[in-house]
Scaffold this motif. Structure first.
Motif, PDB file in Angstrom:
ATOM      1  N   ARG A 123      42.497  54.811  42.327  1.00  0.00           N
ATOM      2  CA  ARG A 123      42.836  54.876  43.759  1.00  0.00           C
ATOM      3  C   ARG A 123      42.148  53.705  44.460  1.00  0.00           C
ATOM      4  NH1 ARG A 123      40.250  57.103  47.935  1.00  0.00           N
ATOM      5  NH2 ARG A 123      38.645  57.812  46.476  1.00  0.00           N
ATOM      6  N   TYR A 124      42.780  52.544  44.336  1.00  0.00           N
ATOM      7  CA  TYR A 124      42.203  51.289  44.803  1.00  0.00           C
ATOM      8  C   TYR A 124      42.969  50.725  45.999  1.00  0.00           C
ATOM      9  CZ  TYR A 124      39.151  50.287  40.770  1.00  0.00           C
ATOM     10  OH  TYR A 124      38.161  50.294  39.830  1.00  0.00           O
ATOM     11  N   LYS A 125      42.284  49.866  46.754  1.00  0.00           N
ATOM     12  CA  LYS A 125      42.941  48.989  47.714  1.00  0.00           C
ATOM     13  C   LYS A 125      42.857  47.550  47.212  1.00  0.00           C
ATOM     14  CE  LYS A 125      42.476  51.640  51.992  1.00  0.00           C
ATOM     15  NZ  LYS A 125      41.971  51.622  53.401  1.00  0.00           N
ATOM     16  N   GLY A 126      42.026  47.354  46.211  1.00  0.00           N
ATOM     17  CA  GLY A 126      41.821  46.018  45.665  1.00  0.00           C
ATOM     18  C   GLY A 126      42.591  45.773  44.386  1.00  0.00           C
ATOM     19  N   THR A 127      41.998  44.933  43.531  1.00  0.00           N
ATOM     20  CA  THR A 127      42.663  44.475  42.315  1.00  0.00           C
ATOM     21  C   THR A 127      41.996  45.035  41.067  1.00  0.00           C
ATOM     22  OG1 THR A 127      43.254  42.409  43.440  1.00  0.00           O
ATOM     23  CG2 THR A 127      43.382  42.422  41.039  1.00  0.00           C
ATOM     24  N   VAL A 128      42.802  45.510  40.137  1.00  0.00           N
ATOM     25  CA  VAL A 128      42.291  45.984  38.842  1.00  0.00           C
ATOM     26  C   VAL A 128      42.094  44.759  37.954  1.00  0.00           C
ATOM     27  CG1 VAL A 128      42.752  47.417  36.824  1.00  0.00           C
ATOM     28  CG2 VAL A 128      43.526  48.161  39.090  1.00  0.00           C
ATOM     29  N   GLY A 179      46.948  44.123  49.552  1.00  0.00           N
ATOM     30  CA  GLY A 179      48.142  43.790  48.780  1.00  0.00           C
ATOM     31  C   GLY A 179      48.074  42.380  48.225  1.00  0.00           C
ATOM     32  N   ASN A 180      48.973  42.083  47.296  1.00  0.00           N
ATOM     33  CA  ASN A 180      49.013  40.758  46.684  1.00  0.00           C
ATOM     34  C   ASN A 180      49.727  39.782  47.617  1.00  0.00           C
ATOM     35  OD1 ASN A 180      50.578  38.648  44.904  1.00  0.00           O
ATOM     36  ND2 ASN A 180      48.881  39.357  43.642  1.00  0.00           N
ATOM     37  N   ASP A 199      45.849  31.159  38.529  1.00  0.00           N
ATOM     38  CA  ASP A 199      45.534  32.580  38.660  1.00  0.00           C
ATOM     39  C   ASP A 199      44.882  32.851  40.010  1.00  0.00           C
ATOM     40  OD1 ASP A 199      44.593  33.196  35.182  1.00  0.00           O
ATOM     41  OD2 ASP A 199      46.539  33.040  36.174  1.00  0.00           O
ATOM     42  N   GLU A 200      44.167  31.861  40.544  1.00  0.00           N
ATOM     43  CA  GLU A 200      43.524  32.019  41.849  1.00  0.00           C
ATOM     44  C   GLU A 200      44.558  32.275  42.938  1.00  0.00           C
ATOM     45  OE1 GLU A 200      41.115  28.720  42.941  1.00  0.00           O
ATOM     46  OE2 GLU A 200      40.555  29.561  44.891  1.00  0.00           O
ATOM     47  N   VAL A 201      45.661  31.529  42.864  1.00  0.00           N
ATOM     48  CA  VAL A 201      46.737  31.707  43.834  1.00  0.00           C
ATOM     49  C   VAL A 201      47.440  33.041  43.600  1.00  0.00           C
ATOM     50  CG1 VAL A 201      48.993  30.852  44.584  1.00  0.00           C
ATOM     51  CG2 VAL A 201      47.122  29.250  44.187  1.00  0.00           C
ATOM     52  N   LEU A 202      47.745  33.364  42.351  1.00  0.00           N
ATOM     53  CA  LEU A 202      48.477  34.582  42.022  1.00  0.00           C
ATOM     54  C   LEU A 202      47.682  35.843  42.335  1.00  0.00           C
ATOM     55  CD1 LEU A 202      50.048  33.480  38.612  1.00  0.00           C
ATOM     56  CD2 LEU A 202      51.229  33.712  40.802  1.00  0.00           C
ATOM     57  N   ASP A 203      46.352  35.738  42.320  1.00  0.00           N
ATOM     58  CA  ASP A 203      45.505  36.916  42.528  1.00  0.00           C
ATOM     59  C   ASP A 203      45.017  37.064  43.960  1.00  0.00           C
ATOM     60  OD1 ASP A 203      43.874  36.616  39.271  1.00  0.00           O
ATOM     61  OD2 ASP A 203      45.790  37.531  39.860  1.00  0.00           O
ATOM     62  N   GLU A 204      45.356  36.115  44.836  1.00  0.00           N
ATOM     63  CA  GLU A 204      44.883  36.174  46.221  1.00  0.00           C
ATOM     64  C   GLU A 204      45.457  37.409  46.911  1.00  0.00           C
ATOM     65  OE1 GLU A 204      44.579  33.282  50.182  1.00  0.00           O
ATOM     66  OE2 GLU A 204      45.624  32.600  48.367  1.00  0.00           O
ATOM     67  N   THR A 205      44.608  38.081  47.680  1.00  0.00           N
ATOM     68  CA  THR A 205      45.028  39.322  48.330  1.00  0.00           C
ATOM     69  C   THR A 205      45.038  39.191  49.845  1.00  0.00           C
ATOM     70  OG1 THR A 205      42.759  40.185  48.311  1.00  0.00           O
ATOM     71  CG2 THR A 205      44.181  40.752  46.452  1.00  0.00           C
ATOM     72  N   LEU A 206      45.771  40.085  50.492  1.00  0.00           N
ATOM     73  CA  LEU A 206      45.824  40.162  51.949  1.00  0.00           C
ATOM     74  C   LEU A 206      44.701  41.058  52.460  1.00  0.00           C
ATOM     75  CD1 LEU A 206      49.648  40.889  52.099  1.00  0.00           C
ATOM     76  CD2 LEU A 206      48.585  38.714  52.708  1.00  0.00           C
TER      77      LEU A 206
END
Length: 251
Positions: free
Chosen positions: A166-171, A18-19, A7-14
């Motif tokens: 209205r996010y730029k991050g992760t829910v 973005g994912n 999940d750490e890899v799948l949830d990593e963001t730019l």
């Protein structure tokens, strides 16, 4: 094939929010298109070409494709070195990279006020067939920003609750869980719309067996929904460069 990614890899963001994993998948797919292994002539659809069906790539061959096309873009943009091209690609999707100077719908949505985003989501749901769509306004009733009715056929319809982020991050999974708790006993279906992304855990929670199902609409899908009904966007006919044609002239 199962990659068994954490999940750490799948949830990593730019840096853009973005994912990262989805962005890398989009670029890998684009490289295969440029190599003639995938056909993307129909928007949003990719299929193996005859060449692709006969090709088995090793990890090193795949990396060579990556380096070849990075160098291709480096030559096309003389002022940029290989590291800069890679950095630009890591921060953008293939489509964004080719349209760096164009305004992005997602960026515009992220700049709206919270109430403005709720209202534009209301309009989006109406355009997609929802009826009696209402934004609850400042009350934020248990995290519910609005509701509407979706008619399946003349005999079946159901109430849908929605939440706008209205996010730029992760829910997170907690936010999905809180929304479900607020909708239990009030509607059969819920929708969370965000300009950001959803964590892998939040996606699992939204689809958990035995619990009311929640549809998750991330930034990428949100843009697609606006484009499908041409809401807030102007369709234009554009010509994209056929890199395969020019490749032989770059060698």
């Amino acid at each position: 094939m199962t990659l068994n990614l954490s999940d750490e890899v799948l949830d990593e963001t730019l840096k853009s929010g973005g994912n990262k994993f989805h962005n890398q998948v989009a670029w890998a797919r684009q490289y295969l298109v440029w190599e003639g292994l995938l056909d993307s002539s129909k928007h949003g659809t990719w299929k193996l070409t005859d060449k692709g069906k006969k090709t088995i790539l090793t990890e090193q061959e795949a990396r060579n494709f990556f380096l070849k096309w990075v160098d291709f873009h480096r030559k096309a943009r003389e002022e940029k070195g290989r590291s800069k091209v890679i950095e630009d690609q890591e921060g953008n999707t293939p489509e964004e990279y080719e349209k760096e100077s164009s305004p992005e719908l997602l960026e515009v949505l992220q700049q709206l006020s919270p109430s403005g985003f709720e209202k534009v989501c209301r309009e989006l749901l109406r355009e997609h067939g929802f009826e009696n769509v209402v934004v609850t306004g400042a009350s934020h009733d248990g995290g519910i920003d609005g509701y509407g009715t979706l008619e399946i056929n003349p005999f079946v319809s159901f109430k849908v609750l929605f939440q706008c982020k209205r996010y730029k991050g992760t829910v997170s999974i907690a936010q999905v869980g809180d929304f479900r708790n607020a909708m239990i006993g009030r509607a059969e279906k819920g929708i969370i719309l965000t300009t950001g992304t959803f964590s892998n855990d939040s996606i699992k929670e939204a689809n958990r067996d035995g619990a009311p199902q929640i549809e998750l609409v991330d930034g990428q899908k949100l843009v697609e929904m606006f484009e499908k009904v041409e809401l807030g966007v102007i369709p234009r006919t554009i010509y994209e460069v056929n890199l395969l044609y020019f490749k032989s002239f770059m060698d």
